[in-house]
Design a protein around this motif. Structure first.
Motif, PDB file in Angstrom:
ATOM      1  N   LEU A 184      48.813  47.584  42.755  1.00  0.00           N
ATOM      2  CA  LEU A 184      49.982  46.713  42.637  1.00  0.00           C
ATOM      3  C   LEU A 184      50.511  46.312  44.013  1.00  0.00           C
ATOM      4  O   LEU A 184      51.022  45.194  44.189  1.00  0.00           O
ATOM      5  CB  LEU A 184      51.076  47.405  41.818  1.00  0.00           C
ATOM      6  CG  LEU A 184      52.336  46.592  41.506  1.00  0.00           C
ATOM      7  CD1 LEU A 184      51.972  45.273  40.822  1.00  0.00           C
ATOM      8  CD2 LEU A 184      53.296  47.395  40.649  1.00  0.00           C
ATOM      9  N   ALA A 241      48.816  43.232  44.997  1.00  0.00           N
ATOM     10  CA  ALA A 241      48.790  42.142  44.018  1.00  0.00           C
ATOM     11  C   ALA A 241      49.334  40.841  44.589  1.00  0.00           C
ATOM     12  O   ALA A 241      48.787  39.759  44.332  1.00  0.00           O
ATOM     13  CB  ALA A 241      49.580  42.549  42.779  1.00  0.00           C
ATOM     14  N   ARG A 255      46.999  39.212  47.241  1.00  0.00           N
ATOM     15  CA  ARG A 255      45.769  38.758  46.591  1.00  0.00           C
ATOM     16  C   ARG A 255      46.014  37.619  45.596  1.00  0.00           C
ATOM     17  O   ARG A 255      45.070  37.115  44.995  1.00  0.00           O
ATOM     18  CB  ARG A 255      45.117  39.923  45.844  1.00  0.00           C
ATOM     19  CG  ARG A 255      44.504  40.977  46.773  1.00  0.00           C
ATOM     20  CD  ARG A 255      43.961  42.129  45.960  1.00  0.00           C
ATOM     21  NE  ARG A 255      43.353  43.145  46.813  1.00  0.00           N
ATOM     22  CZ  ARG A 255      42.944  44.337  46.393  1.00  0.00           C
ATOM     23  NH1 ARG A 255      43.104  44.664  45.115  1.00  0.00           N
ATOM     24  NH2 ARG A 255      42.400  45.192  47.229  1.00  0.00           N
ATOM     25  N   GLU A 265      47.528  37.815  42.664  1.00  0.00           N
ATOM     26  CA  GLU A 265      47.282  38.253  41.292  1.00  0.00           C
ATOM     27  C   GLU A 265      48.518  38.147  40.407  1.00  0.00           C
ATOM     28  O   GLU A 265      48.408  38.246  39.185  1.00  0.00           O
ATOM     29  CB  GLU A 265      46.778  39.701  41.299  1.00  0.00           C
ATOM     30  CG  GLU A 265      45.424  39.854  41.962  1.00  0.00           C
ATOM     31  CD  GLU A 265      45.024  41.321  42.145  1.00  0.00           C
ATOM     32  OE1 GLU A 265      43.933  41.551  42.696  1.00  0.00           O
ATOM     33  OE2 GLU A 265      45.796  42.219  41.729  1.00  0.00           O
ATOM     34  N   LEU A 266      49.697  37.961  40.999  1.00  0.00           N
ATOM     35  CA  LEU A 266      50.917  37.783  40.200  1.00  0.00           C
ATOM     36  C   LEU A 266      51.075  36.325  39.826  1.00  0.00           C
ATOM     37  O   LEU A 266      50.731  35.424  40.590  1.00  0.00           O
ATOM     38  CB  LEU A 266      52.138  38.253  40.979  1.00  0.00           C
ATOM     39  CG  LEU A 266      52.236  39.739  41.318  1.00  0.00           C
ATOM     40  CD1 LEU A 266      53.596  40.048  41.932  1.00  0.00           C
ATOM     41  CD2 LEU A 266      51.998  40.609  40.096  1.00  0.00           C
ATOM     42  N   TRP A 315      51.043  40.326  35.698  1.00  0.00           N
ATOM     43  CA  TRP A 315      50.030  40.716  36.673  1.00  0.00           C
ATOM     44  C   TRP A 315      48.658  40.576  36.047  1.00  0.00           C
ATOM     45  O   TRP A 315      48.346  41.254  35.079  1.00  0.00           O
ATOM     46  CB  TRP A 315      50.297  42.150  37.117  1.00  0.00           C
ATOM     47  CG  TRP A 315      49.315  42.695  38.131  1.00  0.00           C
ATOM     48  CD1 TRP A 315      48.500  41.974  38.962  1.00  0.00           C
ATOM     49  CD2 TRP A 315      49.060  44.073  38.401  1.00  0.00           C
ATOM     50  NE1 TRP A 315      47.749  42.809  39.739  1.00  0.00           N
ATOM     51  CE2 TRP A 315      48.070  44.112  39.424  1.00  0.00           C
ATOM     52  CE3 TRP A 315      49.555  45.265  37.907  1.00  0.00           C
ATOM     53  CZ2 TRP A 315      47.577  45.301  39.930  1.00  0.00           C
ATOM     54  CZ3 TRP A 315      49.080  46.449  38.410  1.00  0.00           C
ATOM     55  CH2 TRP A 315      48.094  46.474  39.421  1.00  0.00           C
ATOM     56  N   SER A 319      45.439  41.606  36.716  1.00  0.00           N
ATOM     57  CA  SER A 319      44.700  42.536  37.571  1.00  0.00           C
ATOM     58  C   SER A 319      43.221  42.566  37.205  1.00  0.00           C
ATOM     59  O   SER A 319      42.889  42.712  36.022  1.00  0.00           O
ATOM     60  CB  SER A 319      45.283  43.948  37.428  1.00  0.00           C
ATOM     61  OG  SER A 319      44.457  44.905  38.048  1.00  0.00           O
TER      62      SER A 319
END
Length: 664
Positions: free
Chosen positions: A420, A423, A426, A428-429, A453, A455
């Motif tokens: 997280l 995240a 990257r 990813e959110l 998220w 992931s």
């Protein structure tokens, strides 16, 4: 008689009497004074009493027929009205609202904004019928009406109803329900000044006695708490090696030993042992806002509440930090655990008075059972912990019973927290937006931003799971800042493209406690160019009440930026009503739990209707959250709700280009 002179709006006055002519004079004086002030008059009278009052009003020069025709005077028959509002021997609040309050609120156009001066004979009829308890109950309903509507109310009671010794309780209760108590005509043998002094003296004596009683009750409560605390401290000193110093509870080792002994004794028994893993919600927020000493005392008080909630052989111990373990032996079946857990949730949700602060908190509980969910101490405690984390995913004040699926679905907590943290860099959110729909036009008026998220390792994690994972990882502030920046930028993009949607986002307790929160919101607005009026920040009742003084200061900072403020989860149990005047808010969002029952449950409908009426009286917008069916939407629209939100409408997804806005 001059009862009218001291009358003010919201007064609830009682007139005792022995002679019917005396009462008729009193009512006529009271109504005539209101007519001279151009107030609207509303009376609920028996036919005989009405005739006597009309005769006296006309003798004073009042044209009763013209007042009735113009809508200034409204008359209801007392016997008919009483029959219409009674149910099972008591006045029914819903029927009272329908047949009495709605009549008060339906004046002729000329008198729509005029205060109301009312007289009611219903309580006297109940006493005549030998039902004083129903009269006291009805006085409570009338008193609530006087508080929320611009109305002055006069009630009457014949002194013949209180001649017996057993009637004193009803007499005292009736006096307590009124702002002014006017004595019967025996007092009129005194001169007006003597009469006023005598009544004032008696009222002062009653007030002194009431204060003394309350002070003594508080002292006894404080003494009882001090005695209990001393007892717990002495017991803690006597068994220091096996008890937690802060809470006075057995420590982890003592609890594990006790559980091991129970398992050995109950191995061949048909009864079950329940293990409860309890976590105090938001204890860290209390520590941050009020200090560690206050947080420790709050933890101690909560531990004692849990301890007092348990019975013989049921033991609570402290695992560490804000976590506790409860062991419940000799349960016959799985269903026996429910009432105990619900009682624990209720007791730990009561506010605690700490250092001039009323602190609200709650607990989440995970449950495992021997032998169903494990046959060793380690298995039972571990599985209760898994159930606790599942309960916390659904919010505060929840509990969950362990299921084998939790072992298969539970991710590695250390790996999850590490992932997280990466995240945001990257990418990813992402955000989805739940639309807020105008109840009348069915147009999208605003959207609420919900982070999730995506992931690669743990899959798609929804908003609630993400918030909980962020709290565990200490990332609430950084993820909240990312949401704020994204919402403001995307709101500006949409505004530039001709889509002027108001942007809503929720603020957590952790964010509220940041000293620079208002500054950060201001920077996000400046950097994005989004006007403050296009942003609405939502705070739940529990977040506001975690530190009302700080919340009030921050909300005023939001208002200075032009940002709108909404109270989310209104009616969820952490009532903010007593502090509502301190918070400069624009919107109230009714909690989902009330919307769930609005179609089928009378109490939910009554509460929702009352919230809508109250909010509109205060100039606030009302949003119904959790609308799942068309029946709910139609009902809320008819009750005057402004905005609807929930699963009935698909969420909007946005990934950086307005052309990609679509239904999810």
């Amino acid at each position: 008689m001059q009862v009218a002179a001291p009358c003010q709006t919201h007064d609830h006055i009682v007139q005792f009497y022995e002679d019917d002519d005396f009462l008729a004079d009193a009512i006529a004086d009271y109504l005539h004074a209101g007519a001279l002030l151009d107030e609207r008059l509303f009376v609920v009278l028996t036919a005989s009493r009405l005739a006597a009052v009309i005769q006296r009003l006309e003798a004073k020069g009042m044209n009763v027929q013209a007042a009735t025709a113009s809508g200034q005077l409204t008359v209801l028959d007392a016997h008919t009205s009483l029959e219409a509002i009674m149910h099972d021997g008591l006045p029914d609040e819903t029927l009272f609202e329908r047949h009495i309050v709605e009549a008060i609120q339906a004046p002729a156009p000329r008198y729509q904004r005029h205060p109301v001066r009312a007289f009611g004979e219903l309580v006297n009829l109940l006493c005549e019928g030998g039902n004083p308890d129903a009269a006291v109950h009805l006085e409570g309903l009338w008193h609530n009406v006087c508080r929320r509507l611009p109305i002055t109310l006069l009630c009457s009671y014949a002194m013949t109803h209180f001649r017996r010794a057993g009637d004193h309780h009803a007499f005292d209760a009736i006096c307590d329900h009124h702002t002014h108590v006017l004595p019967a005509e025996n007092y009129y043998r005194l001169s007006p000044q003597q009469r006023l002094r005598e009544v004032t003296r008696l009222q002062q004596q009653a007030q002194v006695l009431r204060h003394e009683t309350e002070s003594r009750a508080r002292a006894e409560t404080a003494l009882s708490a001090a005695q209990q605390l001393c007892h717990d401290m002495l017991m803690g000193l006597a068994s220091h090696a096996s008890h937690d110093e802060l809470t006075g509870l057995p420590n982890r080792q003592r609890a594990q030993n006790y559980l091991a002994e129970l398992i050995a004794r109950e191995a061949d028994s048909d009864t079950k042992i329940a293990v409860l893993h309890i976590d105090i919600d938001r204890l860290q927020s209390i520590n941050d806002s009020l200090g560690l000493d206050i947080g420790d005392y709050f933890l101690h008080r909560t531990a004692q509440r849990i301890k007092r909630c348990l019975g013989q052989g049921q033991v609570v111990s402290r695992l560490g930090s804000d976590e506790m373990l409860v062991v419940l032996p000799h349960l016959e079946k799985e269903a026996d655990i429910q009432s105990i857990v619900e009682r624990l949730l209720d007791w730990t949700s009561e506010p605690v008075e700490l250092a001039d602060h009323k602190v609200f908190a709650s607990c989440s509980i995970g449950v495992s059972l021997f032998p169903d969910h494990g046959r060793t101490v380690h298995e039972l405690i571990r599985n209760a912990g898994l159930a606790l984390r599942q309960a916390q995913r659904h919010g505060c004040r929840q509990y969950h019973l362990f299921t084998p699926e939790l072992q298969r679905s539970e991710p590695d907590r250390v790996v999850l927290r590490g992932a997280l943290r990466e995240a945001i860099p990257r990418g990813e959110l992402e955000l989805v937006y739940q639309p807020l729909i105008c109840a009348r036009s069915s147009q999208v008026m605003a959207v609420e931003a919900l982070p999730r998220w995506n992931s690669p390792r743990f899959g798609l994690m929804g908003s609630q799971q993400l918030v909980h994972a962020a709290e565990e990882a200490g990332l609430t502030a950084s993820i909240g800042q990312w949401v704020l920046d994204m919402v403001c930028r995307q709101g500006r993009d949409w505004l530039d493209s001709g889509v002027g949607l108001k942007m809503n986002l929720n603020i957590s307790t952790t964010q509220l406690l940041r000293d620079d929160l208002v500054e950060k919101v201001g920077e996000a607005l400046i950097n994005s160019g989004l006007p403050g009026k296009m942003l609405e920040i939502e705070l739940t009742e529990s977040v506001l009440m975690s530190d009302p003084q700080r919340a009030s200061t921050i909300l005023r900072g939001f208002k200075a930026l032009g940002v709108r403020v909404a109270i989310d989860e209104f009616g969820s149990g952490r009532s903010v009503l007593t502090q509502l005047h301190r918070f400069p808010v624009d919107t109230i969002k009714i909690d989902t739990s009330l919307i769930d029952g609005i179609v089928d449950h009378l109490h939910c409908r009554a509460i929702v209707r009352s919230i809508i009426i109250m909010a509109h009286e205060l100039g606030l917008q009302v949003v119904a959250n959790g609308v799942e069916t068309r029946e709910q939407a139609i009902h809320l629209r008819h009750k005057g709700c402004d905005i609807l939100q929930g699963g009935l409408w698909a969420p909007l997804e946005y990934r950086g280009d307005l052309d990609e806005l679509g239904h999810g």
